[in-house]
Design a protein around this motif. Sequence first.
Motif, PDB file in Angstrom:
ATOM      1  N   TYR A  29     -14.172  98.985 155.170  1.00 22.18           N
ATOM      2  CA  TYR A  29     -13.086  98.100 155.601  1.00 22.18           C
ATOM      3  C   TYR A  29     -11.842  98.237 154.734  1.00 22.18           C
ATOM      4  CZ  TYR A  29     -16.162  95.683 158.904  1.00 22.18           C
ATOM      5  OH  TYR A  29     -17.000  95.377 159.951  1.00 22.18           O
ATOM      6  N   LYS A  30     -11.658  99.410 154.099  1.00 22.45           N
ATOM      7  CA  LYS A  30     -10.453  99.654 153.333  1.00 22.45           C
ATOM      8  C   LYS A  30      -9.406 100.306 154.241  1.00 22.45           C
ATOM      9  CE  LYS A  30     -12.504  98.294 149.578  1.00 22.45           C
ATOM     10  NZ  LYS A  30     -12.173  96.962 148.983  1.00 22.45           N
ATOM     11  N   LEU A  31      -8.180  99.799 154.188  1.00 20.57           N
ATOM     12  CA  LEU A  31      -7.095 100.323 155.016  1.00 20.57           C
ATOM     13  C   LEU A  31      -6.770 101.750 154.599  1.00 20.57           C
ATOM     14  CD1 LEU A  31      -4.937  99.689 157.215  1.00 20.57           C
ATOM     15  CD2 LEU A  31      -3.412  98.962 155.340  1.00 20.57           C
ATOM     16  N   THR A  32      -6.779 102.670 155.589  1.00 14.90           N
ATOM     17  CA  THR A  32      -6.515 104.078 155.285  1.00 14.90           C
ATOM     18  C   THR A  32      -5.221 104.588 155.910  1.00 14.90           C
ATOM     19  OG1 THR A  32      -7.851 104.754 157.184  1.00 14.90           O
ATOM     20  CG2 THR A  32      -8.972 104.618 155.035  1.00 14.90           C
ATOM     21  N   ALA A  33      -4.770 103.958 156.972  1.00 12.98           N
ATOM     22  CA  ALA A  33      -3.519 104.397 157.632  1.00 12.98           C
ATOM     23  C   ALA A  33      -2.995 103.244 158.469  1.00 12.98           C
ATOM     24  CB  ALA A  33      -3.777 105.631 158.499  1.00 12.98           C
ATOM     25  N   PHE A  34      -1.677 103.254 158.701  1.00 10.42           N
ATOM     26  CA  PHE A  34      -1.081 102.167 159.509  1.00 10.42           C
ATOM     27  C   PHE A  34       0.328 102.579 159.919  1.00 10.42           C
ATOM     28  CE2 PHE A  34      -0.337 101.412 155.021  1.00 10.42           C
ATOM     29  CZ  PHE A  34       1.021 101.141 154.962  1.00 10.42           C
ATOM     30  N   ASN A  35       0.831 101.922 160.936  1.00  7.84           N
ATOM     31  CA  ASN A  35       2.208 102.159 161.351  1.00  7.84           C
ATOM     32  C   ASN A  35       3.077 100.998 160.903  1.00  7.84           C
ATOM     33  OD1 ASN A  35       1.551 100.146 163.148  1.00  7.84           O
ATOM     34  ND2 ASN A  35       2.160 101.263 164.991  1.00  7.84           N
ATOM     35  N   GLU A  51      -0.455  98.034 151.747  1.00 15.99           N
ATOM     36  CA  GLU A  51      -0.616  99.342 151.129  1.00 15.99           C
ATOM     37  C   GLU A  51      -2.031  99.827 151.387  1.00 15.99           C
ATOM     38  OE1 GLU A  51      -1.784  97.807 146.652  1.00 15.99           O
ATOM     39  OE2 GLU A  51       0.226  98.586 147.037  1.00 15.99           O
ATOM     40  N   ARG A  52      -2.185 101.120 151.390  1.00 14.87           N
ATOM     41  CA  ARG A  52      -3.495 101.687 151.639  1.00 14.87           C
ATOM     42  C   ARG A  52      -4.500 101.190 150.584  1.00 14.87           C
ATOM     43  NH1 ARG A  52      -0.088 106.026 152.693  1.00 14.87           N
ATOM     44  NH2 ARG A  52      -0.195 106.796 154.868  1.00 14.87           N
ATOM     45  N   GLY A  53      -5.699 100.976 151.065  1.00 15.63           N
ATOM     46  CA  GLY A  53      -6.763 100.579 150.153  1.00 15.63           C
ATOM     47  C   GLY A  53      -7.040  99.097 150.132  1.00 15.63           C
ATOM     48  N   ILE A  54      -6.179  98.262 150.773  1.00 15.81           N
ATOM     49  CA  ILE A  54      -6.434  96.824 150.764  1.00 15.81           C
ATOM     50  C   ILE A  54      -7.678  96.531 151.592  1.00 15.81           C
ATOM     51  CG2 ILE A  54      -3.986  96.302 150.488  1.00 15.81           C
ATOM     52  CD1 ILE A  54      -3.994  95.374 153.420  1.00 15.81           C
ATOM     53  N   ASP A  55      -8.345  95.434 151.297  1.00 17.99           N
ATOM     54  CA  ASP A  55      -9.576  95.047 151.981  1.00 17.99           C
ATOM     55  C   ASP A  55      -9.226  94.297 153.264  1.00 17.99           C
ATOM     56  OD1 ASP A  55     -12.070  94.334 152.792  1.00 17.99           O
ATOM     57  OD2 ASP A  55     -12.587  93.206 150.971  1.00 17.99           O
ATOM     58  N   LEU A  56      -9.538  94.913 154.376  1.00 12.54           N
ATOM     59  CA  LEU A  56      -9.202  94.293 155.655  1.00 12.54           C
ATOM     60  C   LEU A  56     -10.128  93.144 156.044  1.00 12.54           C
ATOM     61  CD1 LEU A  56      -8.218  97.413 157.800  1.00 12.54           C
ATOM     62  CD2 LEU A  56      -6.707  95.699 156.808  1.00 12.54           C
ATOM     63  N   LYS A  57     -11.303  93.071 155.429  1.00 11.97           N
ATOM     64  CA  LYS A  57     -12.179  91.936 155.721  1.00 11.97           C
ATOM     65  C   LYS A  57     -11.478  90.622 155.428  1.00 11.97           C
ATOM     66  CE  LYS A  57     -16.809  93.929 155.159  1.00 11.97           C
ATOM     67  NZ  LYS A  57     -18.076  93.868 154.376  1.00 11.97           N
ATOM     68  N   GLU A  58     -10.730  90.590 154.317  1.00 10.47           N
ATOM     69  CA  GLU A  58     -10.010  89.375 153.944  1.00 10.47           C
ATOM     70  C   GLU A  58      -8.902  89.069 154.952  1.00 10.47           C
ATOM     71  OE1 GLU A  58     -10.987  87.376 151.557  1.00 10.47           O
ATOM     72  OE2 GLU A  58     -12.655  88.768 151.214  1.00 10.47           O
ATOM     73  N   VAL A  59      -8.245  90.145 155.407  1.00  8.93           N
ATOM     74  CA  VAL A  59      -7.189  89.953 156.420  1.00  8.93           C
ATOM     75  C   VAL A  59      -7.773  89.388 157.697  1.00  8.93           C
ATOM     76  CG1 VAL A  59      -5.482  91.130 157.860  1.00  8.93           C
ATOM     77  CG2 VAL A  59      -5.756  91.787 155.447  1.00  8.93           C
ATOM     78  N   TYR A  60      -8.927  89.947 158.142  1.00 11.91           N
ATOM     79  CA  TYR A  60      -9.529  89.494 159.388  1.00 11.91           C
ATOM     80  C   TYR A  60      -9.977  88.036 159.307  1.00 11.91           C
ATOM     81  CZ  TYR A  60      -9.751  94.527 160.453  1.00 11.91           C
ATOM     82  OH  TYR A  60      -9.435  95.845 160.677  1.00 11.91           O
ATOM     83  N   LYS A  61     -10.418  87.630 158.161  1.00  6.32           N
ATOM     84  CA  LYS A  61     -10.872  86.247 157.983  1.00  6.32           C
ATOM     85  C   LYS A  61      -9.702  85.272 157.860  1.00  6.32           C
ATOM     86  CE  LYS A  61     -15.232  87.371 155.628  1.00  6.32           C
ATOM     87  NZ  LYS A  61     -15.989  87.251 154.349  1.00  6.32           N
ATOM     88  N   ALA A  62      -8.654  85.734 157.190  1.00  2.00           N
ATOM     89  CA  ALA A  62      -7.561  84.815 156.825  1.00  2.00           C
ATOM     90  C   ALA A  62      -6.621  84.497 157.986  1.00  2.00           C
ATOM     91  CB  ALA A  62      -6.762  85.411 155.666  1.00  2.00           C
ATOM     92  N   ASP A  63      -6.524  85.372 158.958  1.00  5.17           N
ATOM     93  CA  ASP A  63      -5.490  85.204 159.997  1.00  5.17           C
ATOM     94  C   ASP A  63      -6.139  85.156 161.374  1.00  5.17           C
ATOM     95  OD1 ASP A  63      -2.386  85.357 160.394  1.00  5.17           O
ATOM     96  OD2 ASP A  63      -3.251  86.673 161.926  1.00  5.17           O
TER      97      ASP A  63
END
Length: 485
Positions: A29-35, A51-63
Amino acid sequence: MKQNHAFIQNKIEIVEDRGDLVWAMDEDYKLTAFNTSFKARLKQNGLGDVERGIDLKEVYKADSFFNPCQQGCERALNRYATTSKHTFEENGKIVVHEFSFQPFMNHFGNVVGCCIWQKDITQEVNNNHRLRESERKYREAQEVADVGHWNWDMKKNEITWSDQLFRIFDKHPETFKANYESLMEIIHPEDRDAFNEDVNKCIEGKKLHDIVHRILVGNAEIRYVHQKGRAFYDENGKPYRMSGTTQEVTKDVLSNRQIVEQNHELQNFVRIISHNLRGPISNLLMLSKIYDWGKDEMNDDIMKKIEHTTEALDQTIKDLHHSLALKAADKEKFRKVLLGDVMKDVNGLLSEEITKNGASIETNFSKANIVFGAKSYVVNVFYNLILNAINYAKEGVSAVIEIASDENDKEVVLKFSDNGIGMELTPEKERKIFDMYGRLSGATEGKGFGLYLVKTQVEAMDGKIEVESEKDVGTTFTITFPKVL
């Protein structure tokens, strides 16, 4: 792995200009690419810089916006590509977003991450809703009007019917195959030739398909339908399909038939009664002629009243015969009638009245000088309307009568205007002045039969007459006839 990430990033950059959110993550669940749209969305939702490498699990839970990604990413990492739609409220409006989750594998076939594509499909959903609503209203309108739509593919000989059309023809969509031959089997045998002829005229003559005919449904039940349609042609001028509507008109046809039959019965009744009365009336009139007048004043007065009553009844019966004769006019004998010739005849008939009353008649037939009908009828219409204008002139003011013609694609319009006494014309009065023995007013002598004859003769020539009037200003009669083709 770096090659994989670079490949994903290149794919993501392709959709930069779409406005959709696209990003990728690894199996941890680490961010590897994005637009840039993804980056802007996180910042907009208060999730900070990306930025690349952030933990998306926290993003999915928080928003709440990204919350649907928890289950979608989990399925993708388990090799299940999935797409889901989610509804949100943004700025007081309901929006719909679609999330697509696609597993990403390395060359060994192992899942190493997933790509997520989010897009706003609110407009698409709304369009689909509007389309379904329009289709629903269209079906309801067809049911209420009892009208269905059809399309005939001539090359395939396949006919497509709307749901209502299956109901009209009493057929089931799953068991009935509509084509020209099967349609002919439904049409009443006595109406098939006429139907074929009308279809051929439509195709070969490029005319509107327009016919009322019978169909046989169920246990030989007869229904009447009104078919309307047109043919379509390719670039070489060859017909390839027809499209149109079918409306059931059984009630209308039967009602009109009943009205016609009742009118015939009424006319026969009037003829029988008038014939049976003619003998006694003639006898009464004869008795008044041989009565020995002058011997008894009271008897003379009684006989005079009997004579007047009998003469009035005799005239009424003659008027009825005249009216029936007008309504039974033979339209096969109708011809083109020149309005200029009509005015010559009317001027001759009314020359004494025109001169005596100082009336003037102004005519303008430059825009239309022809109507289709019986010349004697048109002469009588002009005669009565001009005579009315003279009789209803203002005291001390000579009648000025203006007669003008005009035409459009379908009609010829005649207007008779005068400067007479006019009247306050209510809808009830407008109806009554065209009744038999109706009167514009009681200011002049006469039975009021003239306007009834005018209306009868105008309608016998498939026309219509209307009146407008203003007290102390004048009256205008407008007559509309079908245009001569």
